[in-house]
Write a protein that holds these residues in place. Sequence first.
Motif, PDB file in Angstrom:
ATOM      1  N   GLU A   1      47.824 -79.218 -12.139  1.00 14.19           N
ATOM      2  CA  GLU A   1      47.704 -78.371 -13.326  1.00 14.19           C
ATOM      3  C   GLU A   1      47.568 -79.209 -14.599  1.00 14.19           C
ATOM      4  OE1 GLU A   1      47.531 -75.029 -13.186  1.00 14.19           O
ATOM      5  OE2 GLU A   1      47.637 -75.196 -10.998  1.00 14.19           O
ATOM      6  N   LEU A   2      47.242 -80.486 -14.467  1.00 15.88           N
ATOM      7  CA  LEU A   2      47.126 -81.370 -15.626  1.00 15.88           C
ATOM      8  C   LEU A   2      45.882 -81.038 -16.444  1.00 15.88           C
ATOM      9  CD1 LEU A   2      47.976 -84.779 -13.923  1.00 15.88           C
ATOM     10  CD2 LEU A   2      49.461 -83.460 -15.431  1.00 15.88           C
ATOM     11  N   ASP A   3      45.927 -81.406 -17.720  1.00 14.58           N
ATOM     12  CA  ASP A   3      44.738 -81.218 -18.560  1.00 14.58           C
ATOM     13  C   ASP A   3      43.747 -82.365 -18.310  1.00 14.58           C
ATOM     14  OD1 ASP A   3      46.264 -83.213 -19.688  1.00 14.58           O
ATOM     15  OD2 ASP A   3      45.902 -82.585 -21.756  1.00 14.58           O
ATOM     16  N   THR A   4      42.594 -82.330 -18.962  1.00 22.90           N
ATOM     17  CA  THR A   4      41.531 -83.311 -18.747  1.00 22.90           C
ATOM     18  C   THR A   4      41.999 -84.731 -19.060  1.00 22.90           C
ATOM     19  OG1 THR A   4      39.905 -81.629 -19.330  1.00 22.90           O
ATOM     20  CG2 THR A   4      39.156 -83.903 -19.335  1.00 22.90           C
ATOM     21  N   ALA A   5      42.739 -84.905 -20.133  1.00 23.83           N
ATOM     22  CA  ALA A   5      43.241 -86.237 -20.491  1.00 23.83           C
ATOM     23  C   ALA A   5      44.199 -86.751 -19.413  1.00 23.83           C
ATOM     24  CB  ALA A   5      43.927 -86.198 -21.846  1.00 23.83           C
ATOM     25  N   GLY A   6      45.010 -85.881 -18.873  1.00 19.61           N
ATOM     26  CA  GLY A   6      45.941 -86.271 -17.805  1.00 19.61           C
ATOM     27  C   GLY A   6      45.207 -86.692 -16.550  1.00 19.61           C
ATOM     28  N   HIS A   7      44.179 -85.921 -16.162  1.00 19.08           N
ATOM     29  CA  HIS A   7      43.350 -86.294 -15.003  1.00 19.08           C
ATOM     30  C   HIS A   7      42.714 -87.654 -15.211  1.00 19.08           C
ATOM     31  CE1 HIS A   7      42.480 -81.773 -14.152  1.00 19.08           C
ATOM     32  NE2 HIS A   7      43.651 -82.131 -13.676  1.00 19.08           N
ATOM     33  N   LEU A   8      42.122 -87.825 -16.398  1.00 19.84           N
ATOM     34  CA  LEU A   8      41.424 -89.062 -16.707  1.00 19.84           C
ATOM     35  C   LEU A   8      42.372 -90.255 -16.659  1.00 19.84           C
ATOM     36  CD1 LEU A   8      38.676 -90.227 -17.557  1.00 19.84           C
ATOM     37  CD2 LEU A   8      39.375 -89.909 -19.925  1.00 19.84           C
TER      38      LEU A   8
ATOM     39  N   MET B   1      33.675 -83.077 -16.693  1.00 16.44           N
ATOM     40  CA  MET B   1      34.429 -84.237 -16.237  1.00 16.44           C
ATOM     41  C   MET B   1      34.296 -84.394 -14.721  1.00 16.44           C
ATOM     42  SD  MET B   1      35.895 -86.290 -18.104  1.00 16.44           S
ATOM     43  CE  MET B   1      36.723 -87.766 -17.842  1.00 16.44           C
ATOM     44  N   GLU B   2      34.207 -83.273 -14.050  1.00 16.60           N
ATOM     45  CA  GLU B   2      34.088 -83.315 -12.597  1.00 16.60           C
ATOM     46  C   GLU B   2      32.785 -84.006 -12.178  1.00 16.60           C
ATOM     47  OE1 GLU B   2      34.313 -80.186  -8.958  1.00 16.60           O
ATOM     48  OE2 GLU B   2      35.589 -79.797 -10.709  1.00 16.60           O
ATOM     49  N   THR B   3      31.730 -83.860 -12.976  1.00 10.06           N
ATOM     50  CA  THR B   3      30.458 -84.532 -12.703  1.00 10.06           C
ATOM     51  C   THR B   3      30.632 -86.050 -12.755  1.00 10.06           C
ATOM     52  OG1 THR B   3      29.304 -82.673 -13.731  1.00 10.06           O
ATOM     53  CG2 THR B   3      28.051 -84.689 -13.412  1.00 10.06           C
ATOM     54  N   LEU B   4      31.403 -86.531 -13.713  1.00  8.70           N
ATOM     55  CA  LEU B   4      31.682 -87.964 -13.806  1.00  8.70           C
ATOM     56  C   LEU B   4      32.419 -88.442 -12.564  1.00  8.70           C
ATOM     57  CD1 LEU B   4      31.878 -90.667 -15.406  1.00  8.70           C
ATOM     58  CD2 LEU B   4      34.051 -89.814 -16.294  1.00  8.70           C
ATOM     59  N   TYR B   5      33.433 -87.697 -12.139  1.00  5.26           N
ATOM     60  CA  TYR B   5      34.206 -88.077 -10.955  1.00  5.26           C
ATOM     61  C   TYR B   5      33.321 -88.119  -9.708  1.00  5.26           C
ATOM     62  CZ  TYR B   5      38.367 -87.125 -13.809  1.00  5.26           C
ATOM     63  OH  TYR B   5      39.328 -87.129 -14.777  1.00  5.26           O
ATOM     64  N   TRP B   6      32.495 -87.089  -9.524  1.00  7.98           N
ATOM     65  CA  TRP B   6      31.613 -87.052  -8.360  1.00  7.98           C
ATOM     66  C   TRP B   6      30.584 -88.185  -8.419  1.00  7.98           C
ATOM     67  CZ3 TRP B   6      32.263 -85.029  -3.835  1.00  7.98           C
ATOM     68  CH2 TRP B   6      33.080 -83.916  -3.673  1.00  7.98           C
ATOM     69  N   SER B   7      30.077 -88.466  -9.587  1.00  9.66           N
ATOM     70  CA  SER B   7      29.104 -89.559  -9.738  1.00  9.66           C
ATOM     71  C   SER B   7      29.728 -90.899  -9.370  1.00  9.66           C
ATOM     72  CB  SER B   7      28.589 -89.618 -11.175  1.00  9.66           C
ATOM     73  OG  SER B   7      27.935 -88.437 -11.521  1.00  9.66           O
ATOM     74  N   CYS B   8      30.952 -91.132  -9.805  1.00 13.48           N
ATOM     75  CA  CYS B   8      31.644 -92.389  -9.482  1.00 13.48           C
ATOM     76  C   CYS B   8      31.926 -92.486  -7.987  1.00 13.48           C
ATOM     77  CB  CYS B   8      32.945 -92.493 -10.269  1.00 13.48           C
ATOM     78  SG  CYS B   8      32.702 -92.792 -12.020  1.00 13.48           S
ATOM     79  N   LEU B   9      32.376 -91.374  -7.395  1.00 18.73           N
ATOM     80  CA  LEU B   9      32.676 -91.379  -5.965  1.00 18.73           C
ATOM     81  C   LEU B   9      31.419 -91.615  -5.134  1.00 18.73           C
ATOM     82  CD1 LEU B   9      34.782 -90.953  -3.720  1.00 18.73           C
ATOM     83  CD2 LEU B   9      34.177 -88.530  -3.767  1.00 18.73           C
ATOM     84  N   ILE B  10      30.354 -90.881  -5.424  1.00 18.19           N
ATOM     85  CA  ILE B  10      29.109 -91.016  -4.661  1.00 18.19           C
ATOM     86  C   ILE B  10      28.461 -92.373  -4.918  1.00 18.19           C
ATOM     87  CG2 ILE B  10      26.763 -90.120  -4.415  1.00 18.19           C
ATOM     88  CD1 ILE B  10      28.005 -87.305  -4.913  1.00 18.19           C
ATOM     89  N   GLY B  11      28.444 -92.810  -6.174  1.00 17.53           N
ATOM     90  CA  GLY B  11      27.870 -94.117  -6.492  1.00 17.53           C
ATOM     91  C   GLY B  11      28.607 -95.248  -5.800  1.00 17.53           C
ATOM     92  N   GLY B  12      29.933 -95.190  -5.805  1.00 14.57           N
ATOM     93  CA  GLY B  12      30.714 -96.226  -5.128  1.00 14.57           C
ATOM     94  C   GLY B  12      30.508 -96.207  -3.625  1.00 14.57           C
TER      95      GLY B  12
ATOM     96  N   ILE C   1      38.647 -86.236  -8.703  1.00 13.70           N
ATOM     97  CA  ILE C   1      38.316 -84.982  -8.019  1.00 13.70           C
ATOM     98  C   ILE C   1      39.579 -84.335  -7.472  1.00 13.70           C
ATOM     99  CG2 ILE C   1      37.144 -84.006  -6.003  1.00 13.70           C
ATOM    100  CD1 ILE C   1      34.992 -86.233  -6.473  1.00 13.70           C
ATOM    101  N   MET C   2      40.401 -85.109  -6.795  1.00 11.16           N
ATOM    102  CA  MET C   2      41.640 -84.578  -6.197  1.00 11.16           C
ATOM    103  C   MET C   2      42.595 -84.062  -7.275  1.00 11.16           C
ATOM    104  SD  MET C   2      41.212 -84.939  -2.950  1.00 11.16           S
ATOM    105  CE  MET C   2      42.773 -84.933  -2.136  1.00 11.16           C
ATOM    106  N   LEU C   3      42.762 -84.818  -8.347  1.00 12.91           N
ATOM    107  CA  LEU C   3      43.688 -84.402  -9.406  1.00 12.91           C
ATOM    108  C   LEU C   3      43.198 -83.152 -10.128  1.00 12.91           C
ATOM    109  CD1 LEU C   3      44.665 -87.875 -10.886  1.00 12.91           C
ATOM    110  CD2 LEU C   3      46.174 -86.297  -9.668  1.00 12.91           C
ATOM    111  N   SER C   4      41.896 -83.053 -10.342  1.00 15.15           N
ATOM    112  CA  SER C   4      41.386 -81.865 -11.048  1.00 15.15           C
ATOM    113  C   SER C   4      41.491 -80.615 -10.177  1.00 15.15           C
ATOM    114  CB  SER C   4      39.952 -82.083 -11.513  1.00 15.15           C
ATOM    115  OG  SER C   4      39.095 -82.274 -10.418  1.00 15.15           O
ATOM    116  N   LYS C   5      41.397 -80.766  -8.873  1.00 13.57           N
ATOM    117  CA  LYS C   5      41.490 -79.603  -7.972  1.00 13.57           C
ATOM    118  C   LYS C   5      42.924 -79.196  -7.677  1.00 13.57           C
ATOM    119  CE  LYS C   5      37.212 -79.663  -5.495  1.00 13.57           C
ATOM    120  NZ  LYS C   5      36.573 -78.641  -4.772  1.00 13.57           N
ATOM    121  N   TYR C   6      43.812 -80.166  -7.521  1.00 17.05           N
ATOM    122  CA  TYR C   6      45.134 -79.861  -6.972  1.00 17.05           C
ATOM    123  C   TYR C   6      46.293 -80.028  -7.948  1.00 17.05           C
ATOM    124  CZ  TYR C   6      42.499 -79.842  -2.655  1.00 17.05           C
ATOM    125  OH  TYR C   6      41.582 -79.561  -1.685  1.00 17.05           O
TER     126      TYR C   6
END
Length: 172
Positions: free
Chosen positions: A66-73, A1-12, A59-64
């Motif tokens: 304790e939410l699960d993947t669905a919560g981050h998303l 999931m982190e790859t998706l977040y980084w791709s969106c951030l860098i692409g944008g 990226i920020m939510l996944s690092k900082y």
Amino acid sequence: METLYWSCLIGGALFAVIGVLFGDLLDGLLEGVADFPGFDFLNTTVIASVITIFGGAGIMLSKYTELDTAGHLFLSLLIGLLGGVLVFFAYIKPARNSEMSTGFSLNELTGKMGEITIPVPEKGYGEVMIKLVSGNTVHTATSFESKPILAGAQVVVVEVADGVLQVAELDY
């Protein structure tokens, strides 16, 4: 999931840099791609903002947190959408409202009222000032009725011929 977040951030971010460098070219190429009738807020800038903010928030939510993947998303998507709304109302909409031209055509002056600033002789030229929303404009004028018109008289533009306003004095 982190790859998706980084791709969106860098692409944008890349889209933003490319937009700054080649904005006019991109506007021509992407014109109408994301235009949906009745949905003014769906344009390339807002969509790119949503994707970039979604990536950064993810990226920020996944690092900082304790939410699960669905919560981050879910939260990343919500933050991205709110950021897109903010970009639209704080940047796009005011910019659209400011894109107002002060130019006009002489033919648009037909029917407008004005004031004679230099007297108009029976056969000859004078000058009329017409007040527009964008300010005052002064033009050469002749008498439509071939009657002299004194300075300060209120007139109406009857027609435009060869770049000269033909005016008639208003009777009160």
